[in-house]
Scaffold this motif. Sequence first.
Motif, PDB file in Angstrom:
ATOM      1  N   UNK A  16       0.871  -1.335  -0.098  1.00  0.00           N
ATOM      2  CA  UNK A  16       0.228   0.562  -0.019  1.00  0.00           C
ATOM      3  C   UNK A  16       1.283   0.949  -0.014  1.00  0.00           C
ATOM      4  N   UNK A  17       0.363   2.159  -1.088  1.00  0.00           N
ATOM      5  CA  UNK A  17       1.535   3.345  -1.225  1.00  0.00           C
ATOM      6  C   UNK A  17      -0.011   4.692  -0.649  1.00  0.00           C
ATOM      7  N   UNK A  21      -2.379   0.101  11.769  1.00  0.00           N
ATOM      8  CA  UNK A  21      -3.505  -0.516  12.034  1.00  0.00           C
ATOM      9  C   UNK A  21      -3.135  -0.980  10.492  1.00  0.00           C
ATOM     10  N   UNK A  22      -3.400  -0.781   9.500  1.00  0.00           N
ATOM     11  CA  UNK A  22      -2.757  -1.479   8.316  1.00  0.00           C
ATOM     12  C   UNK A  22      -1.429  -2.420   8.720  1.00  0.00           C
ATOM     13  N   UNK A  23      -0.568  -2.283   9.198  1.00  0.00           N
ATOM     14  CA  UNK A  23       0.589  -2.810   9.436  1.00  0.00           C
ATOM     15  C   UNK A  23      -0.067  -4.167  10.070  1.00  0.00           C
ATOM     16  N   UNK A  24      -0.488  -3.756  11.075  1.00  0.00           N
ATOM     17  CA  UNK A  24      -0.648  -4.679  12.330  1.00  0.00           C
ATOM     18  C   UNK A  24      -1.313  -6.113  11.626  1.00  0.00           C
ATOM     19  N   UNK A  25      -2.052  -5.845  10.165  1.00  0.00           N
ATOM     20  CA  UNK A  25      -2.870  -6.543   9.710  1.00  0.00           C
ATOM     21  C   UNK A  25      -2.617  -7.231   8.775  1.00  0.00           C
ATOM     22  N   UNK A  26      -0.581  -6.734   8.441  1.00  0.00           N
ATOM     23  CA  UNK A  26       0.554  -7.895   7.775  1.00  0.00           C
ATOM     24  C   UNK A  26       0.233  -6.919   5.800  1.00  0.00           C
TER      25      UNK A  26
END
Length: 367
Positions: A11-12, A35-40
């Motif tokens: 994701x950019x 939050x997106x990083x925690x989801x992979x």
Amino acid sequence: MSLTTSSTHRVLYICCERIVAGSAAATHVHEICDGLTRRGYDVTLQAEHGEARSNLAGQLGRYARVILGSLTRLPRADIVYFRSHFAAFPIALAAWLLRKPTIQEINGVYAEAFVTHPRFARLKGVLSWMQRQQYRWASALIAVTPQLVEWGSKEAGHTRAYHVGNGANTERFRPEGPKTQRTLPYVLFFGGMTRWHGVEVMLDAVQSPVWPEGVDLLLAGPVVDPSLKARIMDAPPHVAWLDRVPQEELPALIRGAVAALVPTVDPSGITAHGITPLKLFEMMACGRPVIVSDFKGMADLVRQGPGGLVIPSGDPEALARAVGTLIADQAEADALGAAGARMIAADHSWDARAAETAQVIESVVKG
């Protein structure tokens, strides 16, 4: 909420605004990215950090650097996420030409951009077209209020629009924890000192004969509108201006208050599409009742709790009476605060907002 794992989509995330530590925009951007990083997800944030104020040359230079950096990273991105901004037009055009799926996050209507950046108002027509075209190219829109979902769909000419609102970091902003202690009870406002935040309304309310005796008004935040500085410096007794308060100190300051205030006014007519200030979620998350203006979005949230009192916008005496009501019945004030905190923890955490954003990303990637 349990975490879900993506297939490591790249994701950019593009933000043309300057990321100012402690600002609502900075909080929103970092909470969603984290939050997106925690989801992979493999998230790359293309933005610049620093102070908010800059001259025109500095602002245009920032746009150029964000655009060039984004174009460099665009080929390896699986999806491009924009915090909507007219300056992102070249990136959105390149993404469209490369057939990259894009998401546009809408935080307000075009008019709000020209309130924030009046130097660009003379270019309103062309800049609004540039933003509208980005919505038309977008694979999906995310808007922070239901009213903006409807508006964005009309502007874009499609119905691929989703509501993902603001939220609070409920690990930091919660009812439990230390409270600021002061000699007198106080009500609190924090944020930039601007007219549309209702600073003049609050100062007038303190001078109203119905303001409860022995209650302080605390104003925490920088003076953004210079024309207000003299009024704040010459404020009557029972008004204290704290300037900018570090975010880590805000929870204790909120918990110690009798009530927190969001008495927004609307001189530019931008509230018709709903407003849900991030500070409102943080105030309610700390378990204190709030007093807010009767605008779509914020008033709906407070009534839903119920988490406080709703008053007419721009009415100092109504604000003073509302403060008096909560001072006179502390048990009711505590009950309103507790109900609001339960609602924010259950439905409006940033983790919940990141999960909703991830669902939109998955729907876009899967086509």
